[in-house]
Write a protein that holds these residues in place. Sequence first.
Motif, PDB file in Angstrom:
ATOM      1  N   PHE A   8       0.836  -1.199   0.000  1.00 25.40           N
ATOM      2  CA  PHE A   8       0.000   0.000   0.000  1.00 25.40           C
ATOM      3  C   PHE A   8       0.872   1.250   0.000  1.00 25.40           C
ATOM      4  O   PHE A   8       1.968   1.249   0.574  1.00 25.40           O
ATOM      5  CB  PHE A   8      -0.868   0.064   1.266  1.00 25.40           C
ATOM      6  CG  PHE A   8      -1.924  -0.999   1.388  1.00 25.40           C
ATOM      7  CD1 PHE A   8      -3.254  -0.728   1.067  1.00 25.40           C
ATOM      8  CD2 PHE A   8      -1.609  -2.272   1.846  1.00 25.40           C
ATOM      9  CE1 PHE A   8      -4.239  -1.698   1.211  1.00 25.40           C
ATOM     10  CE2 PHE A   8      -2.584  -3.250   1.986  1.00 25.40           C
ATOM     11  CZ  PHE A   8      -3.907  -2.958   1.664  1.00 25.40           C
ATOM     12  N   ASP A   9       0.373   2.323  -0.604  1.00 29.31           N
ATOM     13  CA  ASP A   9       0.953   3.634  -0.345  1.00 29.31           C
ATOM     14  C   ASP A   9      -0.130   4.699  -0.469  1.00 29.31           C
ATOM     15  O   ASP A   9      -1.256   4.426  -0.891  1.00 29.31           O
ATOM     16  CB  ASP A   9       2.192   3.934  -1.199  1.00 29.31           C
ATOM     17  CG  ASP A   9       1.898   4.237  -2.663  1.00 29.31           C
ATOM     18  OD1 ASP A   9       0.711   4.298  -3.049  1.00 29.31           O
ATOM     19  OD2 ASP A   9       2.862   4.416  -3.423  1.00 29.31           O
ATOM     20  N   VAL A  10       0.217   5.917  -0.061  1.00 22.96           N
ATOM     21  CA  VAL A  10      -0.729   7.029  -0.065  1.00 22.96           C
ATOM     22  C   VAL A  10      -0.794   7.629  -1.456  1.00 22.96           C
ATOM     23  O   VAL A  10       0.243   7.910  -2.075  1.00 22.96           O
ATOM     24  CB  VAL A  10      -0.325   8.100   0.964  1.00 22.96           C
ATOM     25  CG1 VAL A  10      -1.309   9.270   0.945  1.00 22.96           C
ATOM     26  CG2 VAL A  10      -0.246   7.491   2.360  1.00 22.96           C
ATOM     27  N   VAL A  11      -1.984   7.838  -1.971  1.00 14.12           N
ATOM     28  CA  VAL A  11      -2.162   8.397  -3.306  1.00 14.12           C
ATOM     29  C   VAL A  11      -1.672   9.853  -3.316  1.00 14.12           C
ATOM     30  O   VAL A  11      -2.046  10.653  -2.458  1.00 14.12           O
ATOM     31  CB  VAL A  11      -3.640   8.332  -3.727  1.00 14.12           C
ATOM     32  CG1 VAL A  11      -3.844   9.022  -5.079  1.00 14.12           C
ATOM     33  CG2 VAL A  11      -4.106   6.882  -3.792  1.00 14.12           C
ATOM     34  N   ASP A  12      -0.806  10.159  -4.282  1.00 12.09           N
ATOM     35  CA  ASP A  12      -0.295  11.533  -4.482  1.00 12.09           C
ATOM     36  C   ASP A  12       0.314  12.106  -3.205  1.00 12.09           C
ATOM     37  O   ASP A  12       0.115  13.285  -2.876  1.00 12.09           O
ATOM     38  CB  ASP A  12      -1.414  12.454  -4.977  1.00 12.09           C
ATOM     39  CG  ASP A  12      -1.919  12.057  -6.351  1.00 12.09           C
ATOM     40  OD1 ASP A  12      -1.126  11.521  -7.148  1.00 12.09           O
ATOM     41  OD2 ASP A  12      -3.116  12.284  -6.627  1.00 12.09           O
ATOM     42  N   VAL A  13       1.088  11.301  -2.487  1.00 14.78           N
ATOM     43  CA  VAL A  13       1.615  11.772  -1.205  1.00 14.78           C
ATOM     44  C   VAL A  13       2.527  12.988  -1.382  1.00 14.78           C
ATOM     45  O   VAL A  13       2.520  13.894  -0.543  1.00 14.78           O
ATOM     46  CB  VAL A  13       2.360  10.641  -0.470  1.00 14.78           C
ATOM     47  CG1 VAL A  13       3.613  10.221  -1.211  1.00 14.78           C
ATOM     48  CG2 VAL A  13       2.682  11.042   0.962  1.00 14.78           C
ATOM     49  N   THR A  14       3.296  13.033  -2.455  1.00 12.98           N
ATOM     50  CA  THR A  14       4.228  14.149  -2.633  1.00 12.98           C
ATOM     51  C   THR A  14       3.481  15.461  -2.833  1.00 12.98           C
ATOM     52  O   THR A  14       3.743  16.463  -2.143  1.00 12.98           O
ATOM     53  CB  THR A  14       5.168  13.889  -3.816  1.00 12.98           C
ATOM     54  OG1 THR A  14       5.901  12.682  -3.572  1.00 12.98           O
ATOM     55  CG2 THR A  14       6.154  15.038  -3.984  1.00 12.98           C
ATOM     56  N   SER A  15       2.532  15.462  -3.772  1.00 11.33           N
ATOM     57  CA  SER A  15       1.826  16.711  -4.065  1.00 11.33           C
ATOM     58  C   SER A  15       0.826  17.081  -2.989  1.00 11.33           C
ATOM     59  O   SER A  15       0.592  18.276  -2.735  1.00 11.33           O
ATOM     60  CB  SER A  15       1.112  16.592  -5.417  1.00 11.33           C
ATOM     61  OG  SER A  15       0.184  15.520  -5.412  1.00 11.33           O
ATOM     62  N   LEU A  69      -5.652   5.386  -0.090  1.00 11.75           N
ATOM     63  CA  LEU A  69      -4.549   4.462  -0.356  1.00 11.75           C
ATOM     64  C   LEU A  69      -4.765   3.765  -1.696  1.00 11.75           C
ATOM     65  O   LEU A  69      -5.889   3.568  -2.141  1.00 11.75           O
ATOM     66  CB  LEU A  69      -4.461   3.392   0.738  1.00 11.75           C
ATOM     67  CG  LEU A  69      -4.158   3.839   2.167  1.00 11.75           C
ATOM     68  CD1 LEU A  69      -4.178   2.636   3.097  1.00 11.75           C
ATOM     69  CD2 LEU A  69      -2.817   4.553   2.244  1.00 11.75           C
ATOM     70  N   GLN A  70      -3.651   3.377  -2.309  1.00 12.09           N
ATOM     71  CA  GLN A  70      -3.685   2.467  -3.449  1.00 12.09           C
ATOM     72  C   GLN A  70      -2.885   1.231  -3.065  1.00 12.09           C
ATOM     73  O   GLN A  70      -2.016   1.292  -2.188  1.00 12.09           O
ATOM     74  CB  GLN A  70      -3.126   3.129  -4.706  1.00 12.09           C
ATOM     75  CG  GLN A  70      -1.723   3.686  -4.545  1.00 12.09           C
ATOM     76  CD  GLN A  70      -1.367   4.648  -5.663  1.00 12.09           C
ATOM     77  OE1 GLN A  70      -2.102   4.829  -6.620  1.00 12.09           O
ATOM     78  NE2 GLN A  70      -0.207   5.282  -5.551  1.00 12.09           N
ATOM     79  N   VAL A  71      -3.180   0.102  -3.722  1.00 16.22           N
ATOM     80  CA  VAL A  71      -2.549  -1.137  -3.283  1.00 16.22           C
ATOM     81  C   VAL A  71      -2.249  -2.040  -4.471  1.00 16.22           C
ATOM     82  O   VAL A  71      -3.065  -2.226  -5.359  1.00 16.22           O
ATOM     83  CB  VAL A  71      -3.434  -1.880  -2.252  1.00 16.22           C
ATOM     84  CG1 VAL A  71      -4.839  -2.140  -2.791  1.00 16.22           C
ATOM     85  CG2 VAL A  71      -2.791  -3.201  -1.817  1.00 16.22           C
ATOM     86  N   GLY A  72      -1.029  -2.573  -4.458  1.00 15.83           N
ATOM     87  CA  GLY A  72      -0.637  -3.619  -5.383  1.00 15.83           C
ATOM     88  C   GLY A  72      -0.554  -4.927  -4.639  1.00 15.83           C
ATOM     89  O   GLY A  72       0.016  -5.002  -3.542  1.00 15.83           O
TER      90      GLY A  72
END
Length: 253
Positions: free
Chosen positions: A135-142, A211-214
Amino acid sequence: MSLVQLDNYGPWTVTPSPRRETDLQALQARLYATLADFVSTHDGYAFFDRFDNMIAVTDGMTVADHKRFQEQVRNQYPVTVSIGIGVGETPTNALGAASQALQAEGSAQDAERTERLATAGPIGDTPGPLTIAHFDVVDVTSEFTDRKDAGETSLTIQRATVSLSSYLREEHDGVTRFVGGDNIIALCPSLDLEAFEAAREHVQATTGIDLQVGIGEGETPHEAGYRAKLALEECRETGQRIDRVGLRATIDR
């Protein structure tokens, strides 16, 4: 699953006098790196957990392999480690079995408990595929890194980790850990895509974080984890929130 625990670590940190916290942090970081490198040579996965306690997905590793790691720590560090190894139908069951096996060997602060290796289950003989979700956070940088202060961003990711970890443990006996940046890794039973969508929706409802997940499947932790990374990259490129790469997919490493 393997639980790696530093022996008599609390008393050691204040004997003969309290040691500098920065020195202890550096020692813990080096020890975790040693564990991660060691299990990676056996296609395993390591998580720093609480640092004085670390966990690893060690399917295929033998008791002798774990003993070699204990010997490496003894030779390289001023501390030793005891290890509990557990097998279970789910990741939570396996980690629970590893914890109980090690607890039966004595307290983590017992000076007499040194380099114990406790097992629960057929170690080294656990065939069958694994499922790892990245998992990670969608558009975490922006959305966070480039717009909000670092403290707020860290708290945001911690909230997402706690929400996801609690949900997957309670609903599916998964083991979920933060692994750096905005990345969260979950070792799960085999679940359908609807289960992962429900996990995403839970985190968004409780924290407001998308979140998005692979999802990856493999015969070893490395294979499953690498396929999960490939699936997550697909999410990043296409904008979809869930993608899965199964056992039939060819990987190049």
